[in-house]
Motif scaffolding. Structure first.
Motif, short mmCIF file in Angstrom:
data_model
loop_
_atom_site.label_atom_id
_atom_site.label_comp_id
_atom_site.label_asym_id
_atom_site.label_seq_id
_atom_site.Cartn_x
_atom_site.Cartn_y
_atom_site.Cartn_z
N MET A 48 0.85 -1.18 0.00
CA MET A 48 0.00 0.00 0.00
C MET A 48 0.89 1.23 0.00
O MET A 48 1.65 1.47 0.94
CB MET A 48 -0.91 -0.01 1.22
N TYR A 50 1.89 5.20 0.21
CA TYR A 50 1.41 6.36 0.96
C TYR A 50 2.51 7.41 1.05
O TYR A 50 3.70 7.12 0.89
CB TYR A 50 0.96 5.96 2.37
N LEU A 69 -8.13 10.89 2.14
CA LEU A 69 -8.58 9.72 1.39
C LEU A 69 -9.11 10.15 0.03
O LEU A 69 -10.04 10.96 -0.06
CB LEU A 69 -9.66 8.98 2.17
N GLN A 98 -5.19 3.74 -2.04
CA GLN A 98 -5.85 2.51 -1.64
C GLN A 98 -5.39 1.34 -2.51
O GLN A 98 -4.96 1.52 -3.65
CB GLN A 98 -7.36 2.66 -1.73
N SER A 104 -0.31 1.78 -5.53
CA SER A 104 -0.43 0.57 -4.70
C SER A 104 -0.59 -0.67 -5.57
O SER A 104 -0.81 -0.59 -6.78
CB SER A 104 -1.64 0.71 -3.76
N LEU A 117 -11.17 -1.61 2.68
CA LEU A 117 -10.29 -0.46 2.50
C LEU A 117 -10.10 0.30 3.81
O LEU A 117 -9.01 0.81 4.09
CB LEU A 117 -10.84 0.46 1.41
N ASN A 120 -7.63 -1.70 5.81
CA ASN A 120 -6.27 -1.50 5.29
C ASN A 120 -5.70 -0.17 5.77
O ASN A 120 -4.52 -0.07 6.14
CB ASN A 120 -6.28 -1.52 3.76
N THR A 121 -6.53 0.87 5.74
CA THR A 121 -6.10 2.19 6.19
C THR A 121 -5.81 2.18 7.68
O THR A 121 -4.81 2.78 8.14
CB THR A 121 -7.18 3.24 5.87
N LEU A 144 -15.60 6.31 2.17
CA LEU A 144 -14.65 5.49 2.91
C LEU A 144 -14.33 6.10 4.27
O LEU A 144 -14.24 5.39 5.27
CB LEU A 144 -13.37 5.32 2.08
#
Length: 333
Positions: A48, A50, A69, A98, A104, A117, A120-121, A144
């Protein structure tokens, strides 16, 4: 306790899941260094992407973290303007891509859901030692962000929603279900003309400026990515199905975080509108109404409306959008 649980879950899952899906080869330039969080999810080893932007000043907001997001047709890079402003005001800014999106991993098979999702975050924030944060989401990212706040109320101190999806149940309003194979065919047909036409009609209220082209071309490049374009298109088809079938409208009363809705009132975005009968189309995506209804239903919510802006008010009029954002942050933090 959380760390031990996560480590055990990874160790157990890895025994059965040994398929490695590497980060994307997509080389679109990002404004800050891109880092990767490795996670095992649905028997796949994924990465992932970021950005972790440090505060560049000492201010009232120092030691506060905000997570940005992105929406379905966006990437972490599209938050650059907002992230710079937040960093200047002392926020640490976390900007993930995401799974399935942008830089990703793009898994060939994945059960996309807002819950997955959000998890995952959450796992990313846990790995960074972040116990509490403001969460700001736009479009799908707003949907989300709301799901994240519902699942992790103790982590979400503040919730900021910019023209979020999911404020109405499109299925209940008459949108017919569309097979994922047809959604995939739609995604494969995506090009510069189709993206610009859609964005011009909904994001920017039938206006266009040359600076909007950068985001159109960013999206187009993902659909043309050698070796990944079809997988990306498949991921987007699965994500469309998830958004269509997982509205947040029924749970707005359960949101516990202090909430700000930033709504471009000219927005008419609605998943499934394009393939719905005219009578159904006429009922969908009325953000001049949806924003007010959501603000009434979320217990601790405020509403900032922009009567002449569309789905992306943070791009269409950055100064007005961020003035409203920082005014609320100053009062609510």
């Amino acid at each position: 306790m959380h760390c031990i649980t996560l480590l055990l879950a990874v160790a157990t899952t890895t025994v059965f899941g040994n398929v490695i899906v590497p980060p994307s080869t997509w080389n679109y330039p990002y404004p800050w260094p891109v880092q990767y969080q490795n996670l095992t999810s649905q028997r796949l080893n994924l990465s992932m992407a970021y950005m972790d932007v440090s505060p560049n000043t000492t201010s009232y907001y120092t030691n506060k973290t905000i997570v940005l997001l992105h929406g379905k047709n966006f990437c972490g890079a599209t938050w650059e303007d907002t992230a710079r402003r937040l960093s200047t005001n002392g926020y640490r800014v976390i900007i993930p891509d995401q799974i399935g999106f942008c830089k990703s991993s793009k898994p060939p098979s994945y059960q996309f859901s807002l819950q997955q999702l959000a998890y995952n975050t959450y796992s990313l924030l846990q790995s960074l030692g972040i116990r509490q944060a403001h969460v700001l989401g736009h479009s799908m990212g707003g949907m989300l962000a709301t799901r994240f706040a519902l699942m992790y109320p103790n982590v979400t101190s503040h919730l900021i929603l910019t023209n979020p999806l999911g404020l109405e149940d499109w299925k209940a309003l008459g949108v017919p279900w569309r097979p994922i194979d047809l959604l995939y065919k739609d995604e494969l047909a995506t090009n510069y003309t189709s993206i610009r036409k859609y964005q011009q009609a909904t994001y920017y209220v039938n206006t266009w400026k040359s600076e909007y082209d950068v985001w159109v071309n960013m999206s187009v490049s993902l659909y043309r990515l050698p070796g990944e374009n079809t997988t990306f298109a498949w991921n987007m088809a699965l994500m469309t199905d998830a958004i269509l079938t997982q509205p947040i409208v029924y749970e707005l009363e359960l949101v516990k975080a202090k909430t700000l809705l930033l709504i471009g009132m000219k927005d008419s975005t609605a998943i499934g509108k394009a393939w719905s009968p005219p009578a159904v189309q006429a009922k969908l995506g009325k953000y001049d109404v949806l924003g007010k209804e959501a603000a009434k239903r979320i217990p601790d919510a405020e509403l900032a409306e922009f009567d002449d802006l569309g789905h992306s008010p943070q791009v269409q009029n950055s100064e007005r959008y961020h003035q409203a954002l920082f005014e609320w942050l100053g009062r609510s933090s």
